[in-house]
Design an enzyme around this catalytic site. Structure first.
Site, mmCIF file in Angstrom:
data_model
loop_
_atom_site.group_PDB
_atom_site.id
_atom_site.type_symbol
_atom_site.label_atom_id
_atom_site.label_comp_id
_atom_site.label_asym_id
_atom_site.label_seq_id
_atom_site.Cartn_x
_atom_site.Cartn_y
_atom_site.Cartn_z
ATOM 1 N N GLU B 243 0.829 -1.204 0.000
ATOM 2 C CA GLU B 243 0.000 0.000 0.000
ATOM 3 C C GLU B 243 0.869 1.263 0.000
ATOM 4 O O GLU B 243 0.711 2.147 0.839
ATOM 5 C CB GLU B 243 -0.965 -0.022 1.190
ATOM 6 C CG GLU B 243 -1.977 -1.170 1.064
ATOM 7 C CD GLU B 243 -2.953 -1.258 2.230
ATOM 8 O OE1 GLU B 243 -2.615 -0.779 3.320
ATOM 9 O OE2 GLU B 243 -4.042 -1.796 2.028
ATOM 10 N N ASP B 322 -8.170 -8.973 4.128
ATOM 11 C CA ASP B 322 -7.828 -7.943 5.102
ATOM 12 C C ASP B 322 -8.897 -7.861 6.188
ATOM 13 O O ASP B 322 -9.666 -6.905 6.207
ATOM 14 C CB ASP B 322 -7.678 -6.598 4.375
ATOM 15 C CG ASP B 322 -7.186 -5.496 5.292
ATOM 16 O OD1 ASP B 322 -6.692 -5.816 6.390
ATOM 17 O OD2 ASP B 322 -7.307 -4.328 4.911
ATOM 18 N N GLU B 350 -12.214 -2.680 12.394
ATOM 19 C CA GLU B 350 -12.276 -1.902 11.154
ATOM 20 C C GLU B 350 -13.444 -2.326 10.267
ATOM 21 O O GLU B 350 -14.232 -1.497 9.837
ATOM 22 C CB GLU B 350 -10.946 -2.062 10.404
ATOM 23 C CG GLU B 350 -10.913 -1.318 9.081
ATOM 24 C CD GLU B 350 -9.550 -1.410 8.398
ATOM 25 O OE1 GLU B 350 -8.632 -2.010 8.993
ATOM 26 O OE2 GLU B 350 -9.403 -0.884 7.281
#
Lengths: 616, 616
Positions: B243, B322, B350
């Site tokens: 990323e 993820d 998240e």
């Protein structure tokens, strides 16, 4: 002398205005004399005669073989620019007395005091930074020259969403504001501020209610001190009860009561109160198919027609939504004969390419004025596209929109192609064929953008928040009232009598035109109607095929545009920007084409009749 | 004395640990003696005997009628907590010597030095603010107590995305860091830092290449000064080539070369290098149906098995994507016998409710360990869910996940219901029926959340960036490699041999199980297969009906959960938080249910078999 070559002052606006500006100009007529002298040279300088009562008007005559510009204090400046532009463009001098159609020609800047610009695509604020007025005086004078040469006479300095400490501008920061106003005065540009309706609460009062005498007195005191510091101050602009901004509704008062209270505070000083009509329910439930955001402004304001004071201007966006690529005109513009209206457009390309994609606005404005009728509104206002970038507007071609906005405000009968050509000529002085190429693509640019983004009046298929990039359902399940309600059979909203009856807000003739599938313009088809993918368009194509075709065509035309524009002999710094942005426009247009076509293919299951690649 | 009632130090963690902490504790064994004394009282205090070579292990015995905890310096502290918890919970004392299964039990905090926490849902950083280490010492001691009592022994202090000035922590800020380490030392918690692979470039070197001797020397110097300041420092964690983070690929080096270089710099000091395996192409073209992000980590790291140094730990997220609500286990976890692996989970919710929605993780971890096999990995690590909120974790129930993480790291055979019950008892001491209610809903919470958000292994149907709230195509046309590719006929990705062949990365038995529609678990059905809406599930329902049912059921069960949980006699401040968050969970669950069902109805055209309302 502010040297125009000094990069701190920004790049030259129009070639004809490339002389350094003296720092000592004291009045518009003095500016007029300077500009004419600088352009025509000492021996040929036309004479300037101020006739105060002519105001913004001017007259250009040849007296004893010498050119003479007569007019009001500001009129001679506008006349000087007209003369200078006619000479530079090789066009005929205007005959007879010229008077601006709209006395208020307002550029509204969404600049925040932290230096950011809401929906700004050309750099940070030119005059705010770190909570202060903070600027290069030479750049502000150049700005004044730009605005005056376009015919713009009011600059609203701060964001309509008033974030602290912008409230302080009309309190502790008045001396700094007055100094700023002084820099623009020689260009006939007057200041306006966006006011925060709830300000009294911040400064010790326990209410902001319109009918409270303490509140009324507080605003009168504000007006008194503002006009004392800046005698030619133009007025206030207010966004109230809109997108979480405070307003009179909190106290059970109407928007007329809210606006009039402020208007009365500033009336003794000749101030104008611009009240924005951009009010709707921004907490709508997407499940609710009865509520139609497009209807909101008319429902709120139409009953108030005739209730606003003389010095209130109700500012209405050109369409019922929010500066989309394509909207019908707002019915409110056709329905308030007893109210002074301002027509508001957005130069900042929030939904129209963000100064990356080319999008020339004059053709849109021509349509709007032709539909509304220029006499229905009393002012023309625009959200600014300016910023601290050296070239002012991010994309060099976006300067056209600023220039043309001023021209339309002066004369709403302006021909879009003529004004585009004038701007191109004054900016680049290309050879005829090259100028034709530039003008051709600028004129086509809006349609091209519409085709590859969102055709047939759909709108809103953009990435939430940023409002750039394809996202067909980005706003579909949100609270903003902006839906396409596409499913595997149909797409669009029925806003006719059988649907939300939004069409009912239009005068008879338009109502029938939009409601009838036979007469509804293709460009607004899915704005007014909900139709099956197989619906047969007047041109013989199916609805889905038209969606595909437009997206393929739009991208292809953008490629052609890039190919031709990149051959033009533009100045290197402009060409570098144009090339960079054009390449991004192409990449983005490809994304828009493919995402949108794939979206509709997944829903409809329809193949492209021409067998072009639509991704899975 | 740090008074536990002082709100600056955060709320009590577990009831049994409510005694104020002395400021003078100097070692874990001293802490053990203090905790036992405070809990059992002077006359009943069990004795503590340190046997240094036992390390983290402990033994609890009754000698001459008196309880005795023996163990290593840290072991006695763990033993003390075990004894104390057994007593408080009324459960049997552990017999025989207890040794943690994983020596490394790491909490990784994504705290930035500006005080923000990436993916933090419980307030700002507890130890960073304004670019500095900035904390309340009493709160850090409470933190140490929490971590030790859960069994966690390493705290990685800064975000794996290293933003400046976090690089300074191992340079100019070492004295402050050493003081911070000193506060946690009496709790047996050692510090770790996330390192920025490109750091040498920032500090004057012209390369960060692994094979460059200057770079190697630079890192050795860093290690030397870090361990000089903090002799029990644990090591570095690195997110490289991921990323947009820099990494060895920039220099044409492998990840083994990159990791080993750093590992060799810290090996002389006994340091561990945790290298994150979260690497994939985050610039994928959505049009590309051949590339499968899920395959990326295996393809990159599998060939490197056996190439990593002894003190490198390759940290692998539990699933190939993820931290979604449901993923199969990462095939990498099953494929690296020659590499020390860490299994990484995310306590920060998240994608699992952001500490608004209740989501107890022990059932998920049970499945993961059962599938992977505890011996396949050598460490258990978690992204922290802690923040500056008074209750540490935002939602009071989210503390369970921290506690249970520590328990699983100590003993991966932990029973999810038992650990949930232990946490509930130590936290709330409810009556049995009430405790049963709390435990029941915590155990069901994951499945409920999964049902109303994204069932059958779909994942990623969330609002981009925030990762909360329903947005079925929010990530569909993005560059992140996360697609459901729903159309009017089918949904899901074919990851079998006929598709991307991701299944090919699994050992034979799992490969066949996942690839075969007869044996593929329902929960992963659309992760591995692309199926028509009419597909007949094993339970007799159609695929689309199962989608609808789960979303309706999930919301209904969330309502039941709220109704029952809100009757519990929790402490008022906890109940206020639980109620507030529960109401938001319900509102959000309704939104998720309706948006998702409407999305699939628009595509499939299928009606609900039970005639429930699915909006247009």
């Amino acid at each position: 002398m502010f040297d125009i070559q000094d990069h701190r002052f920004g790049k030259t606006w129009l070639k004809a205005l490339s002389a350094p500006l003296p720092e000592t100009l004291a009045s518009p007529s003095e500016t007029a004399r300077f500009e004419l002298g600088a352009y025509f040279g000492p021996s040929e300088t036309p004479s300037v005669q101020v006739i105060p009562e002519m105001g913004d008007s001017y007259r250009i005559e040849r007296k004893d073989g010498l050119l003479c510009v007569s007019g009001g204090e500001t009129g001679v400046l506008y006349g000087a620019y007209a003369l200078l532009f006619a000479s530079a463009a090789g066009s005929k001098l205007p005959e007879q007395t010229q008077t601006p159609y709209y006395p208020l020609r307002v550029l509204s800047c969404w600049d925040n005091m932290d230096g950011s610009v809401e929906r700004g695509y050309s750099g940070r604020s030119i005059w705010f930074e770190g909570g202060h007025l903070c600027y290069e005086p030479g750049r502000i004078c150049q700005l004044g020259r730009m605005l005056a040469s376009a015919g713009i006479n009011v600059l609203c300095l701060n964001n309509v969403n008033v974030h602290y400490p912008a409230q302080e501008l009309m309190l502790g920061m008045l001396p700094e504001l007055a100094a700023f106003a002084g820099l623009l005065r020689p260009f006939g540009v007057r200041l306006m501020l966006s006011a925060d309706f709830s300000m009294p609460l911040r400064y010790g009062l326990d209410t902001a209610d319109t009918l409270d005498e303490g509140v009324q007195r507080w605003w009168r005191d504000r007006a008194e001190s503002v006009w004392k510091a800046i005698p030619d101050f133009a007025g206030f602009m207010v966004k109230a009860d809109s997108e979480h901004r405070p307003g009179p509704n909190a106290y059970g008062r109407t928007h007329a009561e809210g606006a009039n209270m402020l208007a009365r505070a500033i009336a003794p000083f000749g101030g104008t109160l611009i009240w924005r009509a951009f009010v709707y329910d921004c907490m709508q439930d997407w499940r609710d198919t009865k509520t139609d955001r497009a209807k909101a402004a008319y429902e709120l304001y139409k009953p108030l027609d005739g209730c606003f004071d003389e010095n209130v201007v109700l500012q209405v966006k050109h369409g019922p939504f929010d500066f989309q690529v394509r909207e019908p005109v707002s019915p409110l513009l056709l329905s308030m004969p007893g109210t002074r209206l301002a027509l508001e457009v957005q130069l900042a390309q929030e939904y129209t390419g963000q100064q990356t994609d080319i999008y020339a606005m004059p053709p849109m404005w021509r349509e709007v004025f032709d539909t509304v009728g220029k006499d229905r509104v009393k002012a023309f206002t625009a959200v600014s596209n300016l910023g601290r970038d050296a070239n002012w507007t991010g994309h060099p071609f976006a300067a056209l929109n600023l220039f043309a906005f001023g021209r339309f405000a002066w004369d709403p009968d302006t021909d879009p192609e003529q004004v585009t050509r004038l701007w191109a000529r004054l900016t680049y002085s290309l050879e005829t064929a090259q100028e034709d190429t530039l003008v051709k693509w600028l004129m086509r640019s809006r349609r091209i953008y519409e085709k590859y983004t969102s055709n047939l009046g759909l709108g809103w298929m953009v990435t939430p928040n940023s409002h750039y990039g394809p996202n067909p359902w980005g706003y579909e399940f949100q609270a903003w009232g902006t839906y396409n309600r596409a499913d595997r059979e149909k797409v669009g909203i029925d806003r006719t009598f059988s649907g939300t009856d939004y069409v009912g807000q239009y005068p008879e003739k338009m109502k029938n035109e939009y409601a009838d599938l036979e007469t509804c313009p293709d460009d607004l088809l899915l704005f007014f109607h909900r139709l099956g993918y197989g619906y047969g368009m007047r041109d013989g194509r199916s609805l889905i095929q038209r969606i595909y075709d437009d997206h393929f065509d739009g991208y292809r035309e953008a490629e052609e545009m890039a190919e031709e524009l990149l051959t033009l002999p533009l100045p290197p710094e402009d060409m570098a920007e144009v090339r960079d942005r054009m390449l991004r426009q192409l990449a983005n247009a490809r994304e828009w084409r493919d995402v949108t076509n794939t979206f509709f293919r997944r829903l409809s299951g329809a193949e492209d009749a021409q067998g072009r690649k639509i991704f899975a």
